[in-house]
Structures are given as structure tokens and as C-alpha cells.
Design a protein around this motif. Structure first.
Motif, PDB file in Angstrom:
ATOM      1  N   ASP A 118       0.833  -1.666 -15.259  1.00 11.13           N
ATOM      2  CA  ASP A 118       1.491  -2.534 -14.288  1.00 11.13           C
ATOM      3  C   ASP A 118       2.633  -1.765 -13.629  1.00 11.13           C
ATOM      4  O   ASP A 118       3.686  -1.563 -14.229  1.00 11.13           O
ATOM      5  CB  ASP A 118       2.026  -3.793 -14.979  1.00 11.13           C
ATOM      6  CG  ASP A 118       2.789  -4.714 -14.019  1.00 11.13           C
ATOM      7  OD1 ASP A 118       2.778  -4.458 -12.799  1.00 11.13           O
ATOM      8  OD2 ASP A 118       3.401  -5.686 -14.504  1.00 11.13           O
ATOM      9  N   ASN A 160       6.560  -3.043 -12.955  1.00  9.86           N
ATOM     10  CA  ASN A 160       7.417  -3.273 -14.117  1.00  9.86           C
ATOM     11  C   ASN A 160       7.876  -1.936 -14.693  1.00  9.86           C
ATOM     12  O   ASN A 160       7.060  -1.195 -15.251  1.00  9.86           O
ATOM     13  CB  ASN A 160       6.634  -4.065 -15.170  1.00  9.86           C
ATOM     14  CG  ASN A 160       7.460  -4.416 -16.384  1.00  9.86           C
ATOM     15  OD1 ASN A 160       8.452  -3.764 -16.698  1.00  9.86           O
ATOM     16  ND2 ASN A 160       7.049  -5.451 -17.084  1.00  9.86           N
ATOM     17  N   LYS A 207      -0.818   0.646 -11.125  1.00 11.77           N
ATOM     18  CA  LYS A 207      -1.100  -0.291 -10.033  1.00 11.77           C
ATOM     19  C   LYS A 207       0.207  -0.797  -9.431  1.00 11.77           C
ATOM     20  O   LYS A 207       0.983  -1.472 -10.096  1.00 11.77           O
ATOM     21  CB  LYS A 207      -1.946  -1.454 -10.552  1.00 11.77           C
ATOM     22  CG  LYS A 207      -3.353  -1.036 -10.983  1.00 11.77           C
ATOM     23  CD  LYS A 207      -4.178  -2.235 -11.407  1.00 11.77           C
ATOM     24  CE  LYS A 207      -5.603  -1.822 -11.753  1.00 11.77           C
ATOM     25  NZ  LYS A 207      -6.429  -2.978 -12.160  1.00 11.77           N
ATOM     26  N   TYR A 261       2.992 -10.041  -4.140  1.00  9.78           N
ATOM     27  CA  TYR A 261       3.620  -8.870  -4.771  1.00  9.78           C
ATOM     28  C   TYR A 261       5.138  -8.925  -4.634  1.00  9.78           C
ATOM     29  O   TYR A 261       5.863  -8.543  -5.560  1.00  9.78           O
ATOM     30  CB  TYR A 261       3.067  -7.579  -4.162  1.00  9.78           C
ATOM     31  CG  TYR A 261       1.728  -7.191  -4.745  1.00  9.78           C
ATOM     32  CD1 TYR A 261       1.646  -6.459  -5.928  1.00  9.78           C
ATOM     33  CD2 TYR A 261       0.545  -7.573  -4.123  1.00  9.78           C
ATOM     34  CE1 TYR A 261       0.423  -6.111  -6.475  1.00  9.78           C
ATOM     35  CE2 TYR A 261      -0.691  -7.229  -4.658  1.00  9.78           C
ATOM     36  CZ  TYR A 261      -0.745  -6.497  -5.841  1.00  9.78           C
ATOM     37  OH  TYR A 261      -1.967  -6.162  -6.379  1.00  9.78           O
ATOM     38  N   ARG A 281       6.870 -10.630  -7.269  1.00 10.40           N
ATOM     39  CA  ARG A 281       6.986  -9.858  -8.518  1.00 10.40           C
ATOM     40  C   ARG A 281       7.861  -8.622  -8.308  1.00 10.40           C
ATOM     41  O   ARG A 281       7.782  -7.674  -9.095  1.00 10.40           O
ATOM     42  CB  ARG A 281       5.596  -9.409  -8.981  1.00 10.40           C
ATOM     43  CG  ARG A 281       4.623 -10.522  -9.301  1.00 10.40           C
ATOM     44  CD  ARG A 281       3.209  -9.960  -9.457  1.00 10.40           C
ATOM     45  NE  ARG A 281       3.172  -8.827 -10.364  1.00 10.40           N
ATOM     46  CZ  ARG A 281       2.218  -7.884 -10.349  1.00 10.40           C
ATOM     47  NH1 ARG A 281       1.258  -7.927  -9.449  1.00 10.40           N
ATOM     48  NH2 ARG A 281       2.242  -6.897 -11.219  1.00 10.40           N
TER      49      ARG A 281
END
Length: 352
Positions: free
Chosen positions: A232, A235, A262, A286, A289
Motif C-alpha cells: 500500500d 501509507n 501501489k 485516493y 486516503r
């Protein structure tokens, strides 16, 4: 590293174990580590926003590919490396270079084509380089950095160091023959290379789904028995942990490792790309996030740092980027005589 940058940077590259010591209750890592990730990501974001503004004002010319949205990748990679490790990457590279320790003043001056830039104004947006920080570019040809990084990693093995080279490329470059040739050699010779695909989904402007039958790019290493995983990239914690695992494997002498990270770019491929090939809802999903906002929320919600401390970091970054822009604007252009400096070994027969 610039003085303004030093004030809020944290000590570079302690081990994963060290980072977990002193972790705040309810979180994995220390206050120092969370603030380090947050500060670096915010520094990159504000730098790129200022670069876009300068481009709109025609202070920056030529190609320009910003890292907005992908900051967690640079932050997570840097916190997992040790002193002496190298990085080579492609042309969306301002954030990676700043993560390495290139000052925002040197970086901004380079975008402006000034003598005080990281490569004296001759590299521009796509071609930063810093031997001091073991940052080997900024490479403009798609996939060209992959054999270069493989060679750097081989040199570390030849010298019997404990260092590795991070070789970064995008999902578009994952289709290049240079990748397969490099991977075959790297696995055969077990070179200490960490291959990272920053998969932002669209290469130049065509989705992964339209360019290959294989859309799970983490599977590409299977043909070479190269350990691989998907990460991920929104993060910094996830990136840090994956790079730490990979680095441990590589330093043990087992050879290369591959990570598909990603991520997502909020802007087009370059400043000239309106990115009309993407749906607004996808971009928003996105942005919801966003790694900077999520990390800030983690810090505040877990009382890792106070709102006042976060505000101080924001103000300091704001001032730093303003100083970097002023520095770039006021710096001199390169002298014409510099055109051939650092390019050719003298005497070069075709120069008059």
C-alpha cells in the motif's frame, strides 16, 4: 542539507527495531518517526505545489513531473534504509531526491535552471544527481535507470559492502526489455538490488488494464524466482515495513527483492497533461486516503504530538519553501562556459 531543512529533519536511517522503541501507546512507532514521515511528506508536497506555481509563471520551463500523492513512497523508503544505500529512479523524482537529503533550495534552483541548482542548472526537473547523498538520478529515458541501478548494486557486491541499491521505476517501464535483462542478471549473480515499481496506475496516460494481460504487477518477479510483494503506497508505515523486510533479505546475501508499491498521482503525467482519462470519483477516492492527512490524523488522534506542534511544522515548511523559491529566483544563471563542464574528459577532439 540546507539549514532550514535540518531544523525539522530527524536522524537518518535508524533500524526498524530502534524506531519501535519508545512507540506511543496504540501505535507501532515513536513520535520521532511519525513526525519524520509527516515532515518529509509535507516538505515534498509543498515543494511540488510551489514548482507547479513557478511553471505556470514560466519561471520553470521544459518537462516537469510532480510527485503529489506519492509522497508516502519516498518517506517509507528512506526510513528503512541505512547510510550508504543508494537510489536510482526515473524522472518523477523531486520527492525522492528531497527524501535523500537534497535541499529544497538546491532542488528549486535546479528547476529554475540556476547555477546554484543540484547539478548547476544543467539537469532541470528530470535529472537531479547527488553523489554525496548516493542519489543517482533522475533518468529521462523510460526504464534506462534499471540497468544502471543493477550495475550500482553489483558494485556494492563486488566491494563486499553491506549496502544495497534501490532501483525505482514506474508501471510503464515494467514493460521494458531492460527490466527483464537486468532481473535475469541480478538473480543469477544475487546482486543486492531492491527493485521498486511505483505503480500509479496510468504510466504516461494509459491504464495498466489496457497495456497488459498481467495487471497484478507484483507477479512479474515470479519468472525469475524473485521474492515479491504488493504494498500500500498511500501509507508510509506499510512502505517502511515492506522495504525493511526486503532489505533484511538482501543484506543476508540472498539476492534481489521486488516490491510493487501501489500509489497514485493526483496530477497528470506531466504539467501539460490534463488527465482526462481518469474519473473524478477515482481521484477523490485516493485523495480521501491522502498519506499526509492520514498521518496527521494518526498523530493527533493518538496524542503523538499536539496540534500546536503540527502547526509549527506546517509554518516551518511554509517558510522553507518560500525561502527556496526566493533563493532560486535570485540565483544567477550558469555561465555559457559551463556548457561543456563535467560532460567531457579533456581534451575532447570535437570541442573548439
Amino acid at each position: 542539507m540546507d539549514t532550514a531543512q535540518k531544523e525539522i529533519a530527524t536522524p537518518s536511517s535508524p533500524s526498524t527495531t530502534a524506531k519501535k522503541k519508545g512507540a506511543t501507546k496504540g501505535t507501532k512507532y515513536s513520535k520521532e518517526q511519525y513526525l519524520s514521515w509527516y515532515t518529509l511528506m509535507l516538505r515534498i508536497r509543498r515543494f511540488e505545489e510551489r514548482a507547479l506555481m513557478a511553471y505556470g509563471q514560466q519561471d520553470v520551463r521544459g518537462f516537469c513531473h510532480v510527485y503529489i500523492g506519492q509522497e508516502a513512497v519516498a518517506a517509507g523508503i528512506e526510513s528503512a534504509l541505512i547510510e550508504g544505500d543508494g537510489i536510482v529512479t526515473a524522472y518523477r523524482q523531486h520527492g525522492t531526491a528531497i527524501g535523500r537529503g537534497v535541499s529544497t533550495k538546491e532542488a528549486m534552483a535546479e528547476l529554475y535552471g540556476k547555477r546554484t541548482g543540484i547539478v548547476k542548472g544543467k539537469g532541470g526537473s528530470m535529472h537531479f544527481f547527488s553523489r554525496e547523498n548516493k542519489y543517482f538520478g533522475g533518468n529521462g529515458i523510460v526504464g534506462a535507470q534499471i540497468p544502471i541501478g543493477t550495475g550500482i548494486a553489483f558494485a556494492e557486491k563486488y566491494r563486499k559492502t553491506n549496502n544495497l541499491c534501490v532501483v525505482m521505476f514506474g508501471d510503464g517501464a515494467a514493460r521494458q526489455g531492460a527490466l527483464w535483462e537486468s532481473w535475469n542478471m541480478a538473480m543469477t549473480w544475487k546482486v543486492p538490488a531492491l527493485y521498486i515499481c511505483e505503480n500509479n496506475g496510468y504510466a504516461m496516460g494509459t491504464s495498466v488494464q489496457r497495456t497488459s494481460n498481467v495487471t497484478d504487477l507484483s507477479q512479474l518477479g515470479a519468472s525469475f524466482d524473485m521474492p515479491s510483494e504488493s504494498v500500500d503506497g498511500m501509507n508510509p508505515e506499510a512502505v517502511h515495513e515492506a522495504v525493511s523486510r526486503a532489505a533484511e533479505h538482501i543484506r543476508s546475501g540472498k539476492g534481489p527483492y521486488y516490491l510493487e508499491i501501489k500509489t497514485y498521482r493526483y496530477k497528470g503525467h506531466s504539467v501539460s497533461d490534463p488527465a482526462r482519462y481518469r474519473e473524478k470519483d477515482e481521484v477523490k477516492s485516493y485523495q480521501d486516503r491522502d498519506p499526509i492527512k492520514v498521518t496527521e490524523r494518526t498523530i493527533v488522534d493518538n496524542t503523538i504530538a499536539t496540534a500546536e506542534e503540527i502547526k509549527a511544522i506546517k509554518n516551518q515548511i511554509k517558510d522553507e519553501i518560500a525561502e527556496a523559491a526566493k533563493f532560486a529566483e535570485e540565483s544567477p544563471l550558469p555561465d555559457g562556459a559551463e556548457l561543456y563542464a563535467d560532460n567531457y574528459s579533456q581534451p575532447y577532439p570535437f570541442l573548439t
